[in-house]
Write a protein that holds these residues in place. Structure first.
Motif, PDB file in Angstrom:
ATOM      1  N   LYS A   1      -0.686  20.412  -5.491  1.00 45.84           N
ATOM      2  CA  LYS A   1      -0.823  20.008  -4.090  1.00 45.84           C
ATOM      3  C   LYS A   1      -0.282  18.610  -3.854  1.00 45.84           C
ATOM      4  CE  LYS A   1      -4.277  19.626  -0.395  1.00 45.84           C
ATOM      5  NZ  LYS A   1      -5.722  19.789  -0.047  1.00 45.84           N
ATOM      6  N   ALA A   2      -0.673  17.653  -4.704  1.00 42.54           N
ATOM      7  CA  ALA A   2      -0.240  16.270  -4.519  1.00 42.54           C
ATOM      8  C   ALA A   2       1.262  16.130  -4.718  1.00 42.54           C
ATOM      9  CB  ALA A   2      -0.992  15.351  -5.482  1.00 42.54           C
ATOM     10  N   GLY A   3       1.780  16.717  -5.792  1.00 43.58           N
ATOM     11  CA  GLY A   3       3.208  16.612  -6.068  1.00 43.58           C
ATOM     12  C   GLY A   3       4.060  17.259  -4.996  1.00 43.58           C
ATOM     13  N   CYS A   4       3.618  18.393  -4.486  1.00 43.75           N
ATOM     14  CA  CYS A   4       4.381  19.096  -3.443  1.00 43.75           C
ATOM     15  C   CYS A   4       4.363  18.316  -2.130  1.00 43.75           C
ATOM     16  CB  CYS A   4       3.822  20.494  -3.232  1.00 43.75           C
ATOM     17  SG  CYS A   4       4.135  21.634  -4.614  1.00 43.75           S
ATOM     18  N   ALA A   5       3.227  17.683  -1.810  1.00 43.94           N
ATOM     19  CA  ALA A   5       3.138  16.895  -0.575  1.00 43.94           C
ATOM     20  C   ALA A   5       4.101  15.713  -0.627  1.00 43.94           C
ATOM     21  CB  ALA A   5       1.711  16.404  -0.371  1.00 43.94           C
ATOM     22  N   ILE A   6       4.227  15.090  -1.780  1.00 46.39           N
ATOM     23  CA  ILE A   6       5.154  13.964  -1.914  1.00 46.39           C
ATOM     24  C   ILE A   6       6.598  14.458  -1.877  1.00 46.39           C
ATOM     25  CG2 ILE A   6       5.951  12.173  -3.518  1.00 46.39           C
ATOM     26  CD1 ILE A   6       2.976  11.839  -4.296  1.00 46.39           C
TER      27      ILE A   6
ATOM     28  N   MET B   1      -2.894   1.678  -3.331  1.00 35.14           N
ATOM     29  CA  MET B   1      -1.991   1.873  -2.197  1.00 35.14           C
ATOM     30  C   MET B   1      -2.753   1.754  -0.882  1.00 35.14           C
ATOM     31  SD  MET B   1       0.850   4.736  -3.265  1.00 35.14           S
ATOM     32  CE  MET B   1      -0.288   6.041  -3.751  1.00 35.14           C
ATOM     33  N   GLU B   2      -3.998   2.185  -0.878  1.00 33.70           N
ATOM     34  CA  GLU B   2      -4.827   2.040   0.322  1.00 33.70           C
ATOM     35  C   GLU B   2      -4.999   0.570   0.670  1.00 33.70           C
ATOM     36  OE1 GLU B   2      -9.433   2.895   1.684  1.00 33.70           O
ATOM     37  OE2 GLU B   2      -8.543   4.136   0.102  1.00 33.70           O
ATOM     38  N   GLU B   3      -5.116  -0.294  -0.338  1.00 32.82           N
ATOM     39  CA  GLU B   3      -5.243  -1.730  -0.104  1.00 32.82           C
ATOM     40  C   GLU B   3      -3.990  -2.291   0.559  1.00 32.82           C
ATOM     41  OE1 GLU B   3      -7.819  -3.869  -0.558  1.00 32.82           O
ATOM     42  OE2 GLU B   3      -8.980  -2.029  -0.884  1.00 32.82           O
ATOM     43  N   VAL B   4      -2.842  -1.716   0.262  1.00 34.16           N
ATOM     44  CA  VAL B   4      -1.590  -2.174   0.868  1.00 34.16           C
ATOM     45  C   VAL B   4      -1.561  -1.825   2.353  1.00 34.16           C
ATOM     46  CG1 VAL B   4       0.927  -1.920   0.858  1.00 34.16           C
ATOM     47  CG2 VAL B   4      -0.326  -2.004  -1.304  1.00 34.16           C
TER      48      VAL B   4
ATOM     49  N   TYR C   1      -3.921  10.979   3.143  1.00 33.73           N
ATOM     50  CA  TYR C   1      -2.913  11.151   2.090  1.00 33.73           C
ATOM     51  C   TYR C   1      -1.497  11.116   2.657  1.00 33.73           C
ATOM     52  CZ  TYR C   1      -6.676  12.169  -1.145  1.00 33.73           C
ATOM     53  OH  TYR C   1      -7.810  12.062  -1.930  1.00 33.73           O
ATOM     54  N   ASP C   2      -1.334  11.536   3.897  1.00 37.01           N
ATOM     55  CA  ASP C   2      -0.005  11.444   4.520  1.00 37.01           C
ATOM     56  C   ASP C   2       0.449   9.987   4.602  1.00 37.01           C
ATOM     57  OD1 ASP C   2       0.049  14.185   4.872  1.00 37.01           O
ATOM     58  OD2 ASP C   2      -0.725  14.098   6.925  1.00 37.01           O
ATOM     59  N   LYS C   3      -0.474   9.096   4.969  1.00 38.45           N
ATOM     60  CA  LYS C   3      -0.141   7.672   5.065  1.00 38.45           C
ATOM     61  C   LYS C   3       0.234   7.105   3.698  1.00 38.45           C
ATOM     62  CE  LYS C   3      -1.035   6.883   9.483  1.00 38.45           C
ATOM     63  NZ  LYS C   3       0.006   6.447  10.439  1.00 38.45           N
ATOM     64  N   LEU C   4      -0.562   7.449   2.686  1.00 36.69           N
ATOM     65  CA  LEU C   4      -0.272   6.951   1.343  1.00 36.69           C
ATOM     66  C   LEU C   4       1.068   7.481   0.842  1.00 36.69           C
ATOM     67  CD1 LEU C   4      -3.709   7.176  -0.527  1.00 36.69           C
ATOM     68  CD2 LEU C   4      -2.782   5.307   0.821  1.00 36.69           C
ATOM     69  N   ASN C   5       1.312   8.757   1.073  1.00 38.17           N
ATOM     70  CA  ASN C   5       2.559   9.361   0.613  1.00 38.17           C
ATOM     71  C   ASN C   5       3.775   8.770   1.317  1.00 38.17           C
ATOM     72  OD1 ASN C   5       1.006  10.977  -1.035  1.00 38.17           O
ATOM     73  ND2 ASN C   5       1.151  12.795   0.272  1.00 38.17           N
TER      74      ASN C   5
ATOM     75  N   LYS D   1       1.174  -7.320  -3.500  1.00 41.22           N
ATOM     76  CA  LYS D   1       0.205  -6.246  -3.695  1.00 41.22           C
ATOM     77  C   LYS D   1       0.830  -5.158  -4.549  1.00 41.22           C
ATOM     78  CE  LYS D   1      -2.450  -6.937   0.568  1.00 41.22           C
ATOM     79  NZ  LYS D   1      -2.937  -6.313   1.826  1.00 41.22           N
ATOM     80  N   LEU D   2       0.202  -4.878  -5.684  1.00 46.26           N
ATOM     81  CA  LEU D   2       0.676  -3.844  -6.597  1.00 46.26           C
ATOM     82  C   LEU D   2       0.088  -2.488  -6.237  1.00 46.26           C
ATOM     83  CD1 LEU D   2       0.388  -5.706 -10.012  1.00 46.26           C
ATOM     84  CD2 LEU D   2       2.509  -4.787  -9.064  1.00 46.26           C
ATOM     85  N   PHE D   3       0.844  -1.438  -6.525  1.00 47.05           N
ATOM     86  CA  PHE D   3       0.363  -0.070  -6.318  1.00 47.05           C
ATOM     87  C   PHE D   3      -0.482   0.413  -7.493  1.00 47.05           C
ATOM     88  CE2 PHE D   3       3.808   1.584  -3.159  1.00 47.05           C
ATOM     89  CZ  PHE D   3       3.590   0.471  -2.368  1.00 47.05           C
ATOM     90  N   PHE D   4      -0.549  -0.409  -8.545  1.00 46.74           N
ATOM     91  CA  PHE D   4      -1.323  -0.085  -9.735  1.00 46.74           C
ATOM     92  C   PHE D   4      -1.494  -1.385 -10.512  1.00 46.74           C
ATOM     93  CE2 PHE D   4      -1.560   0.915 -14.265  1.00 46.74           C
ATOM     94  CZ  PHE D   4      -2.572   1.864 -14.300  1.00 46.74           C
ATOM     95  N   PRO D   5      -2.675  -1.664 -11.066  1.00 49.43           N
ATOM     96  CA  PRO D   5      -2.898  -2.932 -11.776  1.00 49.43           C
ATOM     97  C   PRO D   5      -2.284  -2.923 -13.167  1.00 49.43           C
ATOM     98  CG  PRO D   5      -4.885  -1.608 -11.865  1.00 49.43           C
ATOM     99  CD  PRO D   5      -3.909  -0.851 -10.999  1.00 49.43           C
TER     100      PRO D   5
END
Length: 288
Positions: free
Chosen positions: A8-13, A145-148, A158-162, A208-212
C-alpha cells in the motif's frame, strides 16, 4: 527511471511519481489487476510465507520500460514486505542501478508484529546496500517528515507526506542531472550508500532531516534559486557561501553544495545526508 512500489505505501508513492514525465511507475500489491504496470501479489498469511514463495514476476519485470536505473519503494511494517527480497532479486537482474527507498513507520503506533516485520526488513536491506548489492538505500521516517510539514490533518495525512517526499526526490534528481551555476559536489565514498533527505530554510538556515541519520559522512546541498536573483542578488550568493562555510566549520561531515537556476519566484534548498554505518533508530530505544 523505473519506480517500483510494493504494498500500500509503496504503491501510493509510485502514484505520486506519475505526476512527473521522467518516471515509469509500476506497482505490486494484493488485489491489483495484471496490466503492463501493475502486478497482483498472491495474498499470504504471514511475513514468512511471503518470503518462502517467490512471486512469478520475471515476465512482468522483463516488460518494464528499458531503463538502467530503478527505485524500489516500500514501507517497513506490512506483511507483504516479506516478499521484498525475492522481488529485489529480479529487479537487480534487470537493472544496472537499483536503489531502495525505505519508509520507516512510526514505531509508537505499531503492534508487536509490525515492529518485528519492520525490524527484519530494515536491517537486512541496509546490509545489502552496504555490501553493494543495491546502489543505495534512502531511509525516511514518517514522524520526521511530519515535523517538516507541520500540523497535518488526519484525512490526507499520508498524501501530504508522500507529496513532500516525492517532490524533494524529484528536485534532487533534476539537479543531479542538469548543469548547475556553481557546484562543489564530488564523488562520495563507495561505502556511503545509506542516506536520507532534508530541507534547509534559505532565510533562517534551519535544517530538518527526514530521518535522524547517525554518523553522516557527507552532506550535499542543492539550492534552487530564481533566475532573477542569480542575475541581480549578489548578497544572496554571498549568504549561501557563508552558510556553507559555517556548516563546514561546525559539522564533522564533508559539505558540498550546488546552485541551480529555476523559474520559480521562491528560493529553496534540499539536501542529502550520507552514512556508511548501519542505522539503528529507533531500535536502540526499543532494546533498552
Amino acid at each position: 527511471m523505473n519506480i517500483i512500489g510494493l504494498g500500500k505505501a509503496g504503491c501510493a508513492i509510485a502514484d505520486c511519481f506519475e505526476n512527473y514525465p521522467q518516471y515509469n511507475t509500476y506497482k505490486l500489491d494484493v488485489g491489483l489487476k495484471r496490466t503492463s504496470s501493475t502486478f497482483p501479489i498472491v495474498e499470504r498469511a504471514t511475513h514468512e510465507e511471503y518470503d518462502k514463495v517467490e512471486p512469478k514476476i520475471k515476465k512482468f519485470v522483463s516488460e518494464m520500460t528499458s531503463s538502467k536505473k530503478a527505485v524500489f519503494v516500500m514501507g517497513g511494517s506490512g506483511t507483504i514486505t516479506g516478499a521484498s527480497l525475492r522481488i529485489l532479486q529480479r529487479l537487480h537482474e534487470a537493472h544496472d542501478e537499483l536503489h531502495v527507498l525505505y519508509i520507516k513507520p512510526d514505531h509508537t503506533l505499531l503492534n508487536g508484529l509490525g515492529l518485528l516485520q519492520d525490524r527484519a526488513c530494515y536491517r537486512v536491506l541496509q546490509e545489502y546496500a552496504r555490501s553493494g548489492v543495491f546502489t543505495s538505500m534512502c531511509i525516511v521516517s514518517n514522524p520526521h517528515m511530519e515535523e517538516v510539514i507541520g500540523e497535518v490533518p488526519a484525512i490526507g495525512y499520508y498524501d501530504k507526506l508522500n507529496d513532500l517526499l516525492v517532490g524533494v526526490l524529484h528536485w534532487i534528481n533534476i539537479f543531479q542531472n542538469t548543469e548547475s551555476v556553481v557546484s562543489t559536489h564530488g564523488q562520495l565514498a563507495d561505502t556511503a550508500r545509506l542516506y536520507t533527505l532534508g530541507t534547509l530554510d534559505v532565510e533562517s538556515g534551519e535544517q530538518k532531516l527526514f530521518f535522524p541519520l547517525n554518523s553522516p559522512t557527507d552532506k550535499c546541498y542543492y539550492y534552487g534559486i530564481s533566475k532573477e536573483d542569480l542575475e541581480t542578488n549578489g548578497k544572496l550568493f554571498k549568504d549561501v557561501k557563508n552558510r556553507v562555510r559555517d556548516f563546514a566549520s561546525t559539522d564533522e561531515a564533508n559539505i558540498s553544495y550546488s546552485i541551480h537556476s529555476t523559474s520559480y519566484g521562491d528560493n529553496f534548498c534540499y539536501f542529502t545526508a550520507h552514512s556508511s554505518e548501519i542505522q539503528i533508530f529507533p531500535e536502540k530505544v526499543l532494546d533498552t
